[in-house]
Design a protein around this motif. Structure first.
Motif, PDB file in Angstrom:
ATOM      1  N   ILE A   1       0.398  -2.350  50.003  1.00 51.64           N
ATOM      2  CA  ILE A   1      -0.654  -1.665  50.712  1.00 51.64           C
ATOM      3  C   ILE A   1      -0.700  -1.314  51.930  1.00 51.64           C
ATOM      4  CG2 ILE A   1      -3.032  -2.791  51.032  1.00 51.64           C
ATOM      5  CD1 ILE A   1      -2.215  -2.268  47.799  1.00 51.64           C
ATOM      6  N   ARG A   2       0.418  -1.906  52.351  1.00 49.40           N
ATOM      7  CA  ARG A   2       0.226  -1.724  53.682  1.00 49.40           C
ATOM      8  C   ARG A   2       0.764  -0.987  54.246  1.00 49.40           C
ATOM      9  NH1 ARG A   2       3.403  -6.704  54.465  1.00 49.40           N
ATOM     10  NH2 ARG A   2       4.700  -6.208  54.956  1.00 49.40           N
ATOM     11  N   GLU A   3       2.061  -0.341  53.474  1.00 53.83           N
ATOM     12  CA  GLU A   3       2.417   0.922  53.772  1.00 53.83           C
ATOM     13  C   GLU A   3       1.868   2.164  53.196  1.00 53.83           C
ATOM     14  OE1 GLU A   3       5.319   4.103  54.685  1.00 53.83           O
ATOM     15  OE2 GLU A   3       5.805   1.814  55.292  1.00 53.83           O
ATOM     16  N   LEU A   4       0.817   1.606  52.369  1.00 52.12           N
ATOM     17  CA  LEU A   4      -0.318   3.623  52.093  1.00 52.12           C
ATOM     18  C   LEU A   4      -1.711   3.042  53.348  1.00 52.12           C
ATOM     19  CD1 LEU A   4      -1.378   4.920  49.970  1.00 52.12           C
ATOM     20  CD2 LEU A   4      -2.744   2.720  48.576  1.00 52.12           C
ATOM     21  N   ILE A   5      -2.113   2.002  53.360  1.00 51.81           N
ATOM     22  CA  ILE A   5      -3.228   2.406  54.708  1.00 51.81           C
ATOM     23  C   ILE A   5      -2.472   2.755  56.105  1.00 51.81           C
ATOM     24  CG2 ILE A   5      -4.420   1.278  56.311  1.00 51.81           C
ATOM     25  CD1 ILE A   5      -4.749  -1.437  53.641  1.00 51.81           C
ATOM     26  N   LYS A   6      -0.996   2.195  55.894  1.00 55.84           N
ATOM     27  CA  LYS A   6      -0.498   3.272  57.485  1.00 55.84           C
ATOM     28  C   LYS A   6      -0.243   4.134  57.387  1.00 55.84           C
ATOM     29  CE  LYS A   6       3.799   2.820  60.014  1.00 55.84           C
ATOM     30  NZ  LYS A   6       5.402   2.100  60.196  1.00 55.84           N
TER      31      LYS A   6
ATOM     32  N   LEU B   1      -1.692 -12.976  64.766  1.00 59.77           N
ATOM     33  CA  LEU B   1      -2.895 -12.964  65.891  1.00 59.77           C
ATOM     34  C   LEU B   1      -1.368 -13.527  67.199  1.00 59.77           C
ATOM     35  CD1 LEU B   1      -4.472 -17.268  64.199  1.00 59.77           C
ATOM     36  CD2 LEU B   1      -5.329 -15.506  65.405  1.00 59.77           C
ATOM     37  N   ASP B   2      -0.254 -13.612  66.295  1.00 57.35           N
ATOM     38  CA  ASP B   2       0.788 -13.121  67.541  1.00 57.35           C
ATOM     39  C   ASP B   2       0.444 -12.415  67.858  1.00 57.35           C
ATOM     40  OD1 ASP B   2       2.007 -15.794  67.168  1.00 57.35           O
ATOM     41  OD2 ASP B   2       2.953 -15.332  65.685  1.00 57.35           O
TER      42      ASP B   2
ATOM     43  N   GLU C   1       1.899  -3.580  61.859  1.00 54.27           N
ATOM     44  CA  GLU C   1       1.424  -4.841  60.782  1.00 54.27           C
ATOM     45  C   GLU C   1       2.042  -6.352  60.695  1.00 54.27           C
ATOM     46  OE1 GLU C   1       3.337  -2.685  57.150  1.00 54.27           O
ATOM     47  OE2 GLU C   1       4.085  -1.198  58.584  1.00 54.27           O
ATOM     48  N   ALA C   2       1.164  -6.471  60.356  1.00 55.55           N
ATOM     49  CA  ALA C   2       1.210  -8.097  60.549  1.00 55.55           C
ATOM     50  C   ALA C   2       1.693  -8.578  58.345  1.00 55.55           C
ATOM     51  CB  ALA C   2       0.736  -9.146  61.071  1.00 55.55           C
TER      52      ALA C   2
ATOM     53  N   LEU D   1      -4.324  -3.130  63.374  1.00 58.77           N
ATOM     54  CA  LEU D   1      -3.702  -3.539  62.943  1.00 58.77           C
ATOM     55  C   LEU D   1      -3.967  -3.422  61.398  1.00 58.77           C
ATOM     56  CD1 LEU D   1      -2.116  -6.029  63.252  1.00 58.77           C
ATOM     57  CD2 LEU D   1      -3.314  -7.872  63.803  1.00 58.77           C
ATOM     58  N   ILE D   2      -3.434  -3.751  60.499  1.00 59.08           N
ATOM     59  CA  ILE D   2      -2.711  -4.101  59.244  1.00 59.08           C
ATOM     60  C   ILE D   2      -1.737  -5.123  59.374  1.00 59.08           C
ATOM     61  CG2 ILE D   2      -2.751  -2.962  56.846  1.00 59.08           C
ATOM     62  CD1 ILE D   2      -2.085  -0.348  58.025  1.00 59.08           C
ATOM     63  N   VAL D   3      -3.598  -6.051  58.100  1.00 57.42           N
ATOM     64  CA  VAL D   3      -2.398  -7.153  58.163  1.00 57.42           C
ATOM     65  C   VAL D   3      -3.032  -7.976  56.479  1.00 57.42           C
ATOM     66  CG1 VAL D   3      -2.895 -10.454  58.518  1.00 57.42           C
ATOM     67  CG2 VAL D   3      -4.294  -8.194  59.985  1.00 57.42           C
TER      68      VAL D   3
END
Length: 93
Positions: A13-18, A38-39, A30-31, A5-7
């Motif tokens: 940044i999320r896209e790069l890590i993904k 938490l959801d 991704e969140a 889970l990338i938050v």
């Protein structure tokens, strides 16, 4: 397959890590903030959380405390942050 889970509030940044983690064969969720994370944790079992500290709605420190208290005291959490001062970095048990 491990689920990560990338938050992070920043979609780039999320896209790069993904992109980097999917190349290694990992499944990614991704969140954009702590509340969304938490959801996810209510319905998904994850093997690792990669999170930023500075996020809207719930910062990384509060999210980490919530995860430890209500979801898993042992779930690995990797915090990525732009904070550079040693005094700004704290380990949460």
């Amino acid at each position: 397959m491990a689920k990560i889970l990338i938050v992070d509030a920043d979609p780039y940044i999320r896209e790069l890590i993904k992109m980097l983690l999917t190349k290694e064969g990992l499944s990614i969720l991704e969140a954009s903030d702590g509340l969304s994370a938490l959801d996810f944790l209510k319905s998904e079992k994850v093997d690792l959380i990669v999170m930023d500290i500075m996020m809207p709605n719930m910062d990384g420190w509060k999210l980490c405390r919530e995860i430890r208290a209500y979801y898993s005291p042992t779930l690995p959490i990797l915090m990525l942050t732009a904070k550079g001062e040693t005094a700004q970095k704290v380990v949460i048990d």
